[in-house]
Every structure is written in C-alpha cells, then in structure tokens.
Motif scaffolding. Structure first.
Motif, PDB file in Angstrom:
ATOM      1  N   VAL A   1      10.120   6.154  -1.367  1.00 35.66           N
ATOM      2  CA  VAL A   1       9.582   6.453  -0.988  1.00 35.66           C
ATOM      3  C   VAL A   1       9.809   7.672  -0.290  1.00 35.66           C
ATOM      4  O   VAL A   1      11.053   7.590   1.212  1.00 35.66           O
ATOM      5  N   TRP A   2       7.996   8.154   0.674  1.00 38.46           N
ATOM      6  CA  TRP A   2       8.152   9.103   1.734  1.00 38.46           C
ATOM      7  C   TRP A   2       7.413   9.058   2.716  1.00 38.46           C
ATOM      8  O   TRP A   2       6.677   8.986   2.262  1.00 38.46           O
ATOM      9  N   ILE A   3       7.753   8.309   4.212  1.00 37.59           N
ATOM     10  CA  ILE A   3       7.548   8.558   5.379  1.00 37.59           C
ATOM     11  C   ILE A   3       6.499   9.698   5.614  1.00 37.59           C
ATOM     12  O   ILE A   3       6.994  10.527   5.989  1.00 37.59           O
ATOM     13  N   GLU A   4       5.053   9.794   5.460  1.00 39.88           N
ATOM     14  CA  GLU A   4       4.404  10.718   5.855  1.00 39.88           C
ATOM     15  C   GLU A   4       5.037  10.873   7.229  1.00 39.88           C
ATOM     16  O   GLU A   4       4.533  11.911   8.289  1.00 39.88           O
TER      17      GLU A   4
ATOM     18  N   TRP B   1       2.147   7.069   3.381  1.00 37.24           N
ATOM     19  CA  TRP B   1       3.888   6.914   2.904  1.00 37.24           C
ATOM     20  C   TRP B   1       2.845   7.019   1.135  1.00 37.24           C
ATOM     21  O   TRP B   1       2.262   6.967   0.663  1.00 37.24           O
TER      22      TRP B   1
ATOM     23  N   THR C   1      -0.119   8.083  -2.210  1.00 40.37           N
ATOM     24  CA  THR C   1       0.144   8.230  -1.820  1.00 40.37           C
ATOM     25  C   THR C   1      -0.572   6.930  -1.203  1.00 40.37           C
ATOM     26  O   THR C   1      -2.216   6.817  -1.668  1.00 40.37           O
TER      27      THR C   1
ATOM     28  N   SER D   1      12.447   6.699   3.920  1.00 41.12           N
ATOM     29  CA  SER D   1      13.481   5.146   4.514  1.00 41.12           C
ATOM     30  C   SER D   1      15.044   4.781   4.373  1.00 41.12           C
ATOM     31  O   SER D   1      14.819   5.023   2.801  1.00 41.12           O
TER      32      SER D   1
ATOM     33  N   SER E   1       9.297   9.079  10.654  1.00 42.20           N
ATOM     34  CA  SER E   1       8.923   9.775   9.035  1.00 42.20           C
ATOM     35  C   SER E   1      10.063  10.105   8.344  1.00 42.20           C
ATOM     36  O   SER E   1      10.979  10.201   8.947  1.00 42.20           O
TER      37      SER E   1
ATOM     38  N   VAL F   1       0.663   3.474   8.809  1.00 47.73           N
ATOM     39  CA  VAL F   1       1.763   4.029   8.216  1.00 47.73           C
ATOM     40  C   VAL F   1       1.342   4.699   6.952  1.00 47.73           C
ATOM     41  O   VAL F   1       0.342   4.140   6.382  1.00 47.73           O
TER      42      VAL F   1
END
Length: 191
Positions: A16-19, A79, A87, A39, A36, A77
């Motif tokens: 995952v990529w946390i915006e 992500w 998303t 993870s 951000s 959150v």
C-alpha cells in the motif's frame, strides 16, 4: 507522554501507499499528514509469505510520532492498495476504551531492556488490506497489541491522489509481490 505513535502495515505482498493519514485528537485539533508514504510490509522471496488474516500481535508498523496532540479520537486515512490497484479512504474511530488503555501503565517484562518496567500502549497501529479493510490496535514497546477498531473503507471515486494523477498510481508492486498475486491471487475473504 509528549507524543503517541501512528504506524501502518499491510499483509505480506499486499503493498500500500498512504496518500495521507490525518489524526484528530480529543481537543478537536486536526493533525494533517501525520503519516504518509509506504507502510511496513513483508514480501518473503520464493513466495513463502502468508498474507491471509492479521497477525495475533502486530508490531508498530512504519510511522511517526504525533507531537503536541492529545489522545486520538479518530484517524482518517486515504491509501492506494497497489495489489488491486484501488484507492480507498476510511475514518477509524479510536474509542474511549482505547484511550483509557493508552494512559494505563502496566508492568511488563521488556526483553529489549532485560528488566521489568511500567510500559504504556502509546502506539496506534493500523493494518490496511485490499478491499479497503482497515484494522487498528493499541500497543506498547513491551506490551501486546489489543484490537480497538475495524472498518470497511470506501473507494475514492476520483482515483489516486483525488484524481490529480490522471489515474496513475504512485508505485508499482515489487516483483515478489506481483509474482505472489499472479500465482495465488488476493485473499479478500481473510481480513
């Protein structure tokens, strides 16, 4: 204590990529982008990992300390689930019972220090999984994690970066993660 820690992890291979991860404290103060980026994740080689379910006692995850905040009331959150890709966003309530756990000192044997100490659950750890599932625990350096919340996130209809990226995701899956998903798929029903 002066700060509490906000950390994130994902199941094996389910990157995952946390915006953004924003926190709101008990004084209704909003801490934008308290976290951000990537993870914590494990992608064992030779497809030996197991992304099904959540660990019994998750670690701290990758994160940061939130300084100057009172105890958290909720975490927002947003992500990118790179495994799908999709998303999501979620509002994760941190109930009063969790805040009570955070301020209650407990006697624990700390292996890292090699002695008995009074420890606190100063960490909020959040697991993010495909399908938009988010689960939260409170834990301490020498104390086991206690589950405090589980929510089903919603799809961000505008896509990644709220539509500002033209539908392009920030990162691509690592080769081991892609190989796992190609061979075994995504275990949606396990989280």
């Amino acid at each position: 204590y002066d700060a509490w820690r906000l950390g994130f992890f994902a199941p094996d291979y389910m990157e995952v990529w946390i915006e953004t991860a924003d926190a709101v404290d008990t004084n209704d103060r909003w801490f934008k982008r308290a976290m951000s980026g990537v993870s914590s994740i494990s992608s064992p080689s030779n497809l030996k990992g197991n992304p099904r379910g959540w660990p019994r006692n998750p670690g701290d995850g990758k994160g940061k300390y939130v300084y100057g905040a009172d105890l958290p009331c909720f975490i927002y959150v947003r992500w990118q689930s790179l495994a799908e890709p999709q998303t999501y966003y979620a509002y994760i309530e941190i109930p009063e019972s969790a805040r009570e756990l955070m301020v209650k000192g407990e006697r624990a044997y700390c292996r890292g220090r090699g002695k008995w100490i009074t420890d606190y659950r100063e960490n909020i750890t959040i697991g993010l999984a495909p399908g938009g599932v988010a689960k939260a625990w409170v834990n301490g350096p020498c104390l086991d994690a206690i589950e405090v919340s589980r929510v089903q996130g919603k799809v961000v209809s505008k896509g990644p970066y709220l539509g500002e990226s033209g539908g392009k995701y920030g990162l691509k899956l690592e080769p081991d993660a892609q190989a796992y998903i190609d061979k075994f798929g995504i275990p949606y029903d396990s989280w």
